[in-house]
Write a protein that holds these residues in place. Structure first.
Motif, PDB file in Angstrom:
ATOM      1  N   PRO A 101       0.827  -1.219   0.000  1.00 16.07           N
ATOM      2  CA  PRO A 101       0.000   0.000   0.000  1.00 16.07           C
ATOM      3  C   PRO A 101       0.858   1.265   0.000  1.00 16.07           C
ATOM      4  O   PRO A 101       2.043   1.230   0.338  1.00 16.07           O
ATOM      5  CB  PRO A 101      -0.785  -0.137   1.311  1.00 16.07           C
ATOM      6  CG  PRO A 101       0.132  -0.914   2.209  1.00 16.07           C
ATOM      7  CD  PRO A 101       0.879  -1.879   1.314  1.00 16.07           C
ATOM      8  N   ASN A 102       0.230   2.336  -0.405  1.00 15.43           N
ATOM      9  CA  ASN A 102       0.815   3.677  -0.291  1.00 15.43           C
ATOM     10  C   ASN A 102       2.083   3.879  -1.124  1.00 15.43           C
ATOM     11  O   ASN A 102       2.952   4.681  -0.767  1.00 15.43           O
ATOM     12  CB  ASN A 102       1.112   4.003   1.178  1.00 15.43           C
ATOM     13  CG  ASN A 102      -0.115   3.861   2.052  1.00 15.43           C
ATOM     14  OD1 ASN A 102      -1.212   4.295   1.687  1.00 15.43           O
ATOM     15  ND2 ASN A 102       0.051   3.221   3.211  1.00 15.43           N
ATOM     16  N   VAL A 103       2.217   3.122  -2.205  1.00 20.13           N
ATOM     17  CA  VAL A 103       3.338   3.346  -3.120  1.00 20.13           C
ATOM     18  C   VAL A 103       2.943   4.447  -4.096  1.00 20.13           C
ATOM     19  O   VAL A 103       1.818   4.472  -4.612  1.00 20.13           O
ATOM     20  CB  VAL A 103       3.683   2.062  -3.892  1.00 20.13           C
ATOM     21  CG1 VAL A 103       4.821   2.337  -4.888  1.00 20.13           C
ATOM     22  CG2 VAL A 103       4.077   0.953  -2.927  1.00 20.13           C
ATOM     23  N   THR A 104       3.871   5.349  -4.347  1.00 26.06           N
ATOM     24  CA  THR A 104       3.579   6.454  -5.270  1.00 26.06           C
ATOM     25  C   THR A 104       4.649   6.541  -6.358  1.00 26.06           C
ATOM     26  O   THR A 104       5.802   6.146  -6.164  1.00 26.06           O
ATOM     27  CB  THR A 104       3.518   7.812  -4.539  1.00 26.06           C
ATOM     28  OG1 THR A 104       4.782   8.046  -3.899  1.00 26.06           O
ATOM     29  CG2 THR A 104       2.406   7.807  -3.496  1.00 26.06           C
ATOM     30  N   PRO A 110      -0.617   7.953  -6.973  1.00 23.84           N
ATOM     31  CA  PRO A 110      -0.565   6.603  -6.390  1.00 23.84           C
ATOM     32  C   PRO A 110      -0.324   5.526  -7.442  1.00 23.84           C
ATOM     33  O   PRO A 110      -0.807   5.630  -8.579  1.00 23.84           O
ATOM     34  CB  PRO A 110      -1.956   6.445  -5.759  1.00 23.84           C
ATOM     35  CG  PRO A 110      -2.824   7.382  -6.528  1.00 23.84           C
ATOM     36  CD  PRO A 110      -1.963   8.546  -6.900  1.00 23.84           C
ATOM     37  N   LEU A 111       0.428   4.486  -7.071  1.00 24.04           N
ATOM     38  CA  LEU A 111       0.648   3.328  -7.942  1.00 24.04           C
ATOM     39  C   LEU A 111      -0.337   2.237  -7.527  1.00 24.04           C
ATOM     40  O   LEU A 111      -0.343   1.801  -6.368  1.00 24.04           O
ATOM     41  CB  LEU A 111       2.090   2.825  -7.828  1.00 24.04           C
ATOM     42  CG  LEU A 111       2.524   1.764  -8.846  1.00 24.04           C
ATOM     43  CD1 LEU A 111       4.029   1.828  -9.080  1.00 24.04           C
ATOM     44  CD2 LEU A 111       2.130   0.349  -8.421  1.00 24.04           C
ATOM     45  N   THR A 112      -1.176   1.800  -8.452  1.00 25.11           N
ATOM     46  CA  THR A 112      -2.215   0.818  -8.150  1.00 25.11           C
ATOM     47  C   THR A 112      -2.153  -0.348  -9.129  1.00 25.11           C
ATOM     48  O   THR A 112      -1.319  -0.375 -10.047  1.00 25.11           O
ATOM     49  CB  THR A 112      -3.616   1.454  -8.224  1.00 25.11           C
ATOM     50  OG1 THR A 112      -3.928   1.711  -9.608  1.00 25.11           O
ATOM     51  CG2 THR A 112      -3.680   2.765  -7.437  1.00 25.11           C
ATOM     52  N   SER A 113      -3.082  -1.268  -8.932  1.00 27.56           N
ATOM     53  CA  SER A 113      -3.163  -2.428  -9.810  1.00 27.56           C
ATOM     54  C   SER A 113      -3.413  -2.024 -11.265  1.00 27.56           C
ATOM     55  O   SER A 113      -3.007  -2.741 -12.190  1.00 27.56           O
ATOM     56  CB  SER A 113      -4.274  -3.364  -9.329  1.00 27.56           C
ATOM     57  OG  SER A 113      -5.511  -2.672  -9.234  1.00 27.56           O
ATOM     58  N   ALA A 114      -4.068  -0.884 -11.475  1.00 21.46           N
ATOM     59  CA  ALA A 114      -4.319  -0.428 -12.849  1.00 21.46           C
ATOM     60  C   ALA A 114      -3.010  -0.140 -13.579  1.00 21.46           C
ATOM     61  O   ALA A 114      -2.901  -0.369 -14.791  1.00 21.46           O
ATOM     62  CB  ALA A 114      -5.198   0.823 -12.823  1.00 21.46           C
ATOM     63  N   ASP A 115      -2.022   0.352 -12.842  1.00 20.19           N
ATOM     64  CA  ASP A 115      -0.720   0.630 -13.456  1.00 20.19           C
ATOM     65  C   ASP A 115      -0.006  -0.672 -13.828  1.00 20.19           C
ATOM     66  O   ASP A 115       0.649  -0.764 -14.870  1.00 20.19           O
ATOM     67  CB  ASP A 115       0.133   1.459 -12.499  1.00 20.19           C
ATOM     68  CG  ASP A 115      -0.522   2.778 -12.134  1.00 20.19           C
ATOM     69  OD1 ASP A 115      -0.802   3.580 -13.047  1.00 20.19           O
ATOM     70  OD2 ASP A 115      -0.803   2.980 -10.933  1.00 20.19           O
ATOM     71  N   VAL A 116      -0.131  -1.680 -12.961  1.00 20.87           N
ATOM     72  CA  VAL A 116       0.477  -2.984 -13.264  1.00 20.87           C
ATOM     73  C   VAL A 116      -0.189  -3.588 -14.511  1.00 20.87           C
ATOM     74  O   VAL A 116       0.488  -4.064 -15.431  1.00 20.87           O
ATOM     75  CB  VAL A 116       0.317  -3.945 -12.069  1.00 20.87           C
ATOM     76  CG1 VAL A 116       0.869  -5.325 -12.418  1.00 20.87           C
ATOM     77  CG2 VAL A 116       1.035  -3.373 -10.841  1.00 20.87           C
ATOM     78  N   LYS A 117      -1.506  -3.541 -14.551  1.00 23.57           N
ATOM     79  CA  LYS A 117      -2.224  -4.085 -15.709  1.00 23.57           C
ATOM     80  C   LYS A 117      -1.822  -3.361 -17.006  1.00 23.57           C
ATOM     81  O   LYS A 117      -1.521  -4.010 -18.022  1.00 23.57           O
ATOM     82  CB  LYS A 117      -3.738  -3.971 -15.498  1.00 23.57           C
ATOM     83  CG  LYS A 117      -4.576  -4.349 -16.716  1.00 23.57           C
ATOM     84  CD  LYS A 117      -6.072  -4.264 -16.413  1.00 23.57           C
ATOM     85  CE  LYS A 117      -6.916  -4.304 -17.690  1.00 23.57           C
ATOM     86  NZ  LYS A 117      -6.614  -5.417 -18.577  1.00 23.57           N
ATOM     87  N   ALA A 118      -1.806  -2.045 -16.961  1.00 21.03           N
ATOM     88  CA  ALA A 118      -1.456  -1.282 -18.167  1.00 21.03           C
ATOM     89  C   ALA A 118      -0.036  -1.602 -18.635  1.00 21.03           C
ATOM     90  O   ALA A 118       0.219  -1.716 -19.842  1.00 21.03           O
ATOM     91  CB  ALA A 118      -1.600   0.214 -17.885  1.00 21.03           C
ATOM     92  N   SER A 194       8.712   4.559  -9.789  1.00 14.32           N
ATOM     93  CA  SER A 194       8.466   4.547  -8.345  1.00 14.32           C
ATOM     94  C   SER A 194       9.678   3.961  -7.630  1.00 14.32           C
ATOM     95  O   SER A 194       9.572   3.532  -6.491  1.00 14.32           O
ATOM     96  CB  SER A 194       7.219   3.720  -8.027  1.00 14.32           C
ATOM     97  OG  SER A 194       7.355   2.402  -8.550  1.00 14.32           O
ATOM     98  N   GLY A 195      10.823   3.933  -8.317  1.00 14.75           N
ATOM     99  CA  GLY A 195      12.019   3.283  -7.797  1.00 14.75           C
ATOM    100  C   GLY A 195      12.766   4.119  -6.776  1.00 14.75           C
ATOM    101  O   GLY A 195      12.323   5.211  -6.378  1.00 14.75           O
ATOM    102  N   PRO A 196      13.927   3.641  -6.334  1.00 13.07           N
ATOM    103  CA  PRO A 196      14.660   4.289  -5.241  1.00 13.07           C
ATOM    104  C   PRO A 196      15.217   5.661  -5.572  1.00 13.07           C
ATOM    105  O   PRO A 196      15.551   6.423  -4.659  1.00 13.07           O
ATOM    106  CB  PRO A 196      15.775   3.289  -4.929  1.00 13.07           C
ATOM    107  CG  PRO A 196      15.880   2.404  -6.127  1.00 13.07           C
ATOM    108  CD  PRO A 196      14.512   2.349  -6.723  1.00 13.07           C
ATOM    109  N   PHE A 197      15.328   5.981  -6.858  1.00 11.41           N
ATOM    110  CA  PHE A 197      15.893   7.284  -7.230  1.00 11.41           C
ATOM    111  C   PHE A 197      14.963   8.007  -8.203  1.00 11.41           C
ATOM    112  O   PHE A 197      14.322   7.394  -9.049  1.00 11.41           O
ATOM    113  CB  PHE A 197      17.286   7.116  -7.869  1.00 11.41           C
ATOM    114  CG  PHE A 197      18.304   6.589  -6.900  1.00 11.41           C
ATOM    115  CD1 PHE A 197      19.034   7.449  -6.099  1.00 11.41           C
ATOM    116  CD2 PHE A 197      18.501   5.212  -6.762  1.00 11.41           C
ATOM    117  CE1 PHE A 197      19.958   6.956  -5.179  1.00 11.41           C
ATOM    118  CE2 PHE A 197      19.420   4.719  -5.850  1.00 11.41           C
ATOM    119  CZ  PHE A 197      20.152   5.588  -5.049  1.00 11.41           C
ATOM    120  N   ARG A 198      14.894   9.334  -8.039  1.00 12.39           N
ATOM    121  CA  ARG A 198      14.138  10.176  -8.951  1.00 12.39           C
ATOM    122  C   ARG A 198      15.072  10.712 -10.036  1.00 12.39           C
ATOM    123  O   ARG A 198      16.223  11.055  -9.769  1.00 12.39           O
ATOM    124  CB  ARG A 198      13.494  11.344  -8.195  1.00 12.39           C
ATOM    125  CG  ARG A 198      12.354  10.930  -7.276  1.00 12.39           C
ATOM    126  CD  ARG A 198      11.643  12.139  -6.658  1.00 12.39           C
ATOM    127  NE  ARG A 198      12.455  12.814  -5.651  1.00 12.39           N
ATOM    128  CZ  ARG A 198      13.040  13.991  -5.825  1.00 12.39           C
ATOM    129  NH1 ARG A 198      12.927  14.625  -6.977  1.00 12.39           N
ATOM    130  NH2 ARG A 198      13.763  14.544  -4.861  1.00 12.39           N
TER     131      ARG A 198
END
Length: 529
Positions: A101-104, A110-118, A194-198
């Motif tokens: 939860p709460n991943v951005t 927010p990063l959600t299941s819709a992003d994984v599907k896409a 959404s990784g460790p570095f921007r």
């Protein structure tokens, strides 16, 4: 489980190479500092699904997350990245992932299941104009369901025994569904992960820069304040920078001679680690161009190459090493040497092979063939490989011009088909056969097949093996596919690679593996200073 057997062989290979356990660091990680590292090629695209080169991976991996990853500390075990947990149906017909939860994303969305599907839909069914070299890998996915924002269910059209490991592919970056909806090609020239570095900047011809993602979902990580990846295309410049401390590591690999130079110059200030490598250098013949549409020509050119003799010399001067077929030597499904030597191009009687090669060229009407060899302008191992091939073909009366090009024009030529013969590669991160063989599937299913051939017999064998859960049956099918591929000589192995990585003793937390594609997000890396 059977599908893990091959991966355990990979781990065993590392143990044999002296990497027992892969480094476990006794010191506590320290926060802070900027890591300067060398990247020995500059990527033309930021998009993970369109690329199979380290140049893209080493550039982009720190900015992205995936569902699963390989746990390099206990390889081949998998660990969750975005996935908090997962389950697999007993009939292997569905895979369910629960997201953390709460991943951005880095823009705060927010990063959600819709992003994984896409992201996965784009890999398996790319929109017009989008290239997915992962398409054949994910063909068995039937539908992707998102019952809630933190749950993703992959329902399979067919059983694929290696599917879970494919979900851990380091190429499976999760992109923003909203951005993909606006522009399916958004990831090609934009970074939003959404990784460790921007992402900070990419200065062409100079460097890529990232800064710590303070909202990263792994608490306390990354340890670094940032990183700067400097493009160093010339080995001498990279080695000088390593010796001078301007860069602390290069994570692809160096030659034995370069290793020895650094050790002699830096003593205990440099750390070197070695492993066999899940990387196979290939020669690909463009079957859409004459005379390479003639199997006699392709087979003759493969048979002229003395792989067994060449491996002895090239192993001393380059990252090339082992003779093998389509699967990595020593892995579960690799062809034993006694069978391999019966296939065209792998006989140890090079005199007889070259006599047959000359005969085939004469029959094809091109006894004095000449052509240009498309090659990459990265010293290791492309330069010694190109020189070696020119010499091998000269010995059967063939004249070849070795054309080495920078990474961008090299891949542009491969993508457009603007070449006769190319030095190519099969860049793997595990020994799972469906991954290893997907490059040889017909061009209309696998854009990374640089021979550009359409061969439905090969496709049929590939599909049968990837759906088989019986190790012996699968092995027989793989052997048949390999025999067909090498007899037709569309793309043929030259030699497998040996990996040597040198890092400054100050650089901690990075873990060696048999693939330069794994462990490149820098989340665990820290500086001991």
């Amino acid at each position: 489980m059977r599908r893990l057997t091959t991966l355990r062989v990979l781990a065993a290979g590392l143990l044999a190479a002296g990497l027992a356990g892969w480094p476990a660091f006794a010191d506590e990680p320290k926060r802070g500092g900027i890591l300067n590292l060398a990247i020995s090629a500059e990527t033309a695209t930021y998009d993970g699904i369109a690329s199979d080169t380290f140049a893209t991976m080493h550039f982009a991996a720190p900015f992205y997350s995936e569902l699963l990853k390989f746990d390099l500390a206990s390889y081949p075990k998998l660990k969750g990245d975005l996935a908090e947990s997962w389950s697999v149906a007993s009939d292997l017909k569905s895979y369910t992932f629960k997201l953390k939860p709460n991943v951005t994303f880095h823009d705060g969305s927010p990063l959600t299941s819709a992003d994984v599907k896409a992201s996965y839909d784009r890999m398996r069914k790319p929109s017009p104009g989008v290239v997915s070299v992962r398409q054949a890998t994910f063909e068995d996915i039937g539908t992707i369901e998102t019952p809630d924002p933190l749950t993703v269910v992959f329902r399979m059209a067919d059983v694929n025994p290696g599917m879970l490991e494919h979900f851990a592919s380091p190429w499976n970056f999760i992109y923003s569904a909203a951005k993909l909806a606006q522009d399916p090609k958004f990831p090609e020239q934009n970074i939003l992960g959404s990784g460790p570095f921007r992402f900070v900047e990419h200065v062409r011809g100079s460097h890529v820069q990232g800064v710590r993602n303070d909202k990263y979902f792994q608490a306390g990580k990354p340890y670094l304040d940032g990183f700067r990846g400097v493009f160093m295309l010339q080995p001498a410049a990279m080695l000088n920078a390593m010796q001078g401390g301007q860069v602390l590591g290069e994570f692809r690999g160096i030659s034995p001679a370069e290793r020895d130079r650094l050790k002699q110059a830096m003593g205990d200030k440099i750390r070197t680690e070695e492993s066999s490598w899940t990387l196979n250098l290939l020669v690909s013949f463009n079957t859409q161009k004459k005379p390479f549409d003639d199997v006699r020509v392709r087979r003759a050119l493969s048979m002229a190459i003395d792989r067994w003799g060449g491996s002895q010399g090239l192993a001393r001067t380059s990252t090339l090493n082992g003779v093998g077929g389509l699967m990595r030597p020593g892995s579960t499904y690799a062809t034993p040497e006694a069978e391999l030597v019966k296939l065209p191009g792998f006989s140890k009687d090079i005199g007889a092979s070259r006599a047959e090669a000359k005969k085939l060229l004469a029959e094809a009407g091109v006894p004095n063939l000449s052509f240009k060899l498309l090659n990459r302008s990265i010293a290791q191992p492309y330069t010694p490989a190109g020189v070696f091939l020119v010499d091998q073909w000269r010995q059967i009366g063939v004249t070849v011009e070795n054309l080495q090009q920078e990474t961008s024009p090299y891949f542009a030529a491969l993508s457009s088909g603007n070449y006769d013969v190319a030095v190519d590669f099969s860049n793997l991160f595990m020994d799972e056969p469906t991954l290893g063989l997907s490059k040889y599937v017909s061009f209309d299913r696998a854009p990374e097949n640089r021979s550009r051939v359409i061969d439905r017999d090969i496709d049929s064998l590939f599909d049968k093996q990837r759906h088989s859960v019986d190790t012996k049956v699968r092995g027989d099918l793989i052997r048949q596919m390999e025999k067909r591929t090498l007899e037709q000589s569309y793309s043929v192995p030259l030699l497998w690679w040996h990996r040597i990585v040198a890092t400054n003793a100050k650089l901690m937390g990075w873990q060696m593996s048999a693939s330069h594609l794994l462990g490149q997000d820098l989340a665990d890396v820290w500086l001991a200073e």
